[in-house]
Scaffold this active site. Structure first.
Site, PDB file in Angstrom:
ATOM      1  N   SER A  81      46.863  34.433  42.021  1.00  0.00           N
ATOM      2  CA  SER A  81      47.869  35.554  41.683  1.00  0.00           C
ATOM      3  C   SER A  81      49.312  35.249  41.878  1.00  0.00           C
ATOM      4  O   SER A  81      49.049  33.698  42.587  1.00  0.00           O
ATOM      5  CB  SER A  81      47.601  36.454  42.376  1.00  0.00           C
ATOM      6  OG  SER A  81      46.342  38.007  42.463  1.00  0.00           O
TER       7      SER A  81
HETATM    8  N1  SAH Z   1      42.665  36.481  44.990  1.00  0.00           N
HETATM    9  C1  SAH Z   1      42.579  36.125  43.772  1.00  0.00           C
HETATM   10  C2  SAH Z   1      42.487  36.607  42.526  1.00  0.00           C
HETATM   11  C3  SAH Z   1      41.904  36.190  41.551  1.00  0.00           C
HETATM   12  S1  SAH Z   1      42.413  37.601  39.805  1.00  0.00           S
HETATM   13  C4  SAH Z   1      43.694  34.650  43.934  1.00  0.00           C
HETATM   14  O1  SAH Z   1      43.678  34.107  44.800  1.00  0.00           O
HETATM   15  O2  SAH Z   1      42.351  33.787  43.431  1.00  0.00           O
HETATM   16  C5  SAH Z   1      41.153  38.635  40.296  1.00  0.00           C
HETATM   17  C6  SAH Z   1      40.081  38.392  40.753  1.00  0.00           C
HETATM   18  O3  SAH Z   1      39.537  40.169  40.796  1.00  0.00           O
HETATM   19  C7  SAH Z   1      39.056  38.067  39.566  1.00  0.00           C
HETATM   20  O4  SAH Z   1      38.694  36.672  40.072  1.00  0.00           O
HETATM   21  C8  SAH Z   1      38.037  39.383  38.667  1.00  0.00           C
HETATM   22  O5  SAH Z   1      36.475  38.423  38.647  1.00  0.00           O
HETATM   23  C9  SAH Z   1      38.026  39.585  40.158  1.00  0.00           C
HETATM   24  N2  SAH Z   1      37.396  41.271  40.476  1.00  0.00           N
HETATM   25  C10 SAH Z   1      37.876  42.362  39.545  1.00  0.00           C
HETATM   26  N3  SAH Z   1      37.061  43.640  39.409  1.00  0.00           N
HETATM   27  C11 SAH Z   1      36.069  43.349  40.692  1.00  0.00           C
HETATM   28  C12 SAH Z   1      34.795  43.509  40.535  1.00  0.00           C
HETATM   29  N4  SAH Z   1      34.849  45.089  40.582  1.00  0.00           N
HETATM   30  N5  SAH Z   1      34.399  43.540  42.055  1.00  0.00           N
HETATM   31  C13 SAH Z   1      35.056  41.819  43.017  1.00  0.00           C
HETATM   32  N6  SAH Z   1      35.889  40.965  42.033  1.00  0.00           N
HETATM   33  C14 SAH Z   1      36.422  41.656  41.012  1.00  0.00           C
END
Ligand code: SAH
Length: 214
Positions: free
Chosen positions: A64
Site C-alpha cells: 500500500s
Molecule cells: N498490508 C500490505 C498490503 C498488501 S495488499 C502491505 O503493507 O504490503 C493486500 C493484501 O491482502 C494482498 O497481499 C492480498 O493477497 C491480501 N488478501 C486479499 N484477500 C485476502 C483474504 N481473504 N485473506 C487474507 N489476505 C487477503
C-alpha cells in the site's frame, strides 16, 4: 540488504511528506522513520520505496501507499500492547509498522508466496508478529478477541466473523467496496457491544478475495 544514511535521509523526506498530508500522530511518523521500507521491495526498487506510491510486490498484489498505511494506522489509535489482527500481510510493511508501535500483531495472507516471503523477512528486523497463510474472512479466533482489526484489501462487505472477534471498546478499519475505489470505514464497538461506523473518504485497494489462492 543494507540500511544506509542515504536510506534514512529518504525516510525523513517521506515522513515530512506524510506530515504535510495530515498525519499528525508523532508515534506513527517515528515508526516510519525506523522501518526500512526498501527491505520490503526488490533491491532494484529502493527509490520507489521512499516515494508516496503503491508498488507491485508479486502475485498481482501491491504494497500500500505509505500515506494509506499511515492513515489506516492513525484511525486505529494503536496503544502499546494492543492485540491487532491484520488481514492482508502482503509485503509485511504494515505489519512491521504495527509491531514498531508496540502492538502484538496477528496477520493473515491468502497468497502463499507473499506469506512465505514476509515470514522470512520480518524476523530479520527483530519483529515477532504471528503470521498465517489463510483466509482473512474467517479471522483468527484462537488468538481473539482483538483490540484492533485492520483490513488492508478492498472488502466487499464487513465480515461478521471479524466483528465478532473485535473486543468491546475495539476499533476496526475497513476499506469497503468492490469497485475501483473503496470507502475507508472506521467501525467501533462500544463497551456494551453497539456497533457504529464512520466514513473517511475514498482510497484504492486490491480486492479482498475468498479462500486461499491456488
Ligand atoms: N498490508 C500490505 C498490503 C498488501 S495488499 C502491505 O503493507 O504490503 C493486500 C493484501 O491482502 C494482498 O497481499 C492480498 O493477497 C491480501 N488478501 C486479499 N484477500 C485476502 C483474504 N481473504 N485473506 C487474507 N489476505 C487477503
Amino acid at each position: 540488504m543494507i540500511d544506509s544514511f542515504r536510506h534514512k535521509g529518504m525516510r525523513k523526506q517521506l515522513v515530512d511528506q506524510l506530515a504535510q498530508k495530515g498525519i499528525e500522530d508523532q508515534r506513527i511518523l517515528d515508526a516510519f522513520l525506523k522501518v526500512p521500507r526498501h527491505f520490503f521491495l526488490d533491491a532494484a526498487f529502493t527509490e520507489q520505496a521512499y516515494t508516496d506510491i503503491a508498488f507491485q510486490i508479486g502475485a498481482g498484489q501491491t504494497i500500500s501507499q505509505p500515506y494509506t498505511v499511515a492513515f489506516q494506522t492513525q484511525l486505529l489509535q494503536i496503544e502499546k500492547g494492543d492485540k491487532v489482527l491484520e488481514i492482508g500481510t502482503g509485503s509485511g510493511f504494515q505489519t512491521a509498522i504495527l509491531c514498531e508501535l508496540g502492538a502484538k500483531v496477528f496477520s493473515i495472507e491468502r497468497q502463499k508466496e507473499l506469506y512465505l516471503k514476509a515470514n522470512q523477512l520480518i524476523p530479520t528486523l527483530n519483529y515477532t508478529p504471528k503470521l498465517r497463510y489463510g483466509d482473512g474472512f474467517e479471522g483468527w479466533e484462537t488468538f481473539g478477541p482483538y483490540d484492533k482489526i485492520l483490513i488492508t484489501c478492498g472488502a466487499p462487505f464487513i465480515p461478521d466473523a471479524l466483528v465478532a472477534q473485535l473486543k468491546p471498546g475495539g476499533r476496526m478499519v475497513v476499506p469497503l467496496g468492490e469497485g475501483n475505489t473503496q470507502e475507508m470505514i472506521l467501525l467501533t464497538k462500544s463497551t456494551n457491544g453497539e456497533i457504529s461506523q464512520r466514513s473517511f473518504g475514498k482510497f484504492r485497494f486490491v480486492p479482498m478475495l475468498k479462500d486461499t489462492a491456488k
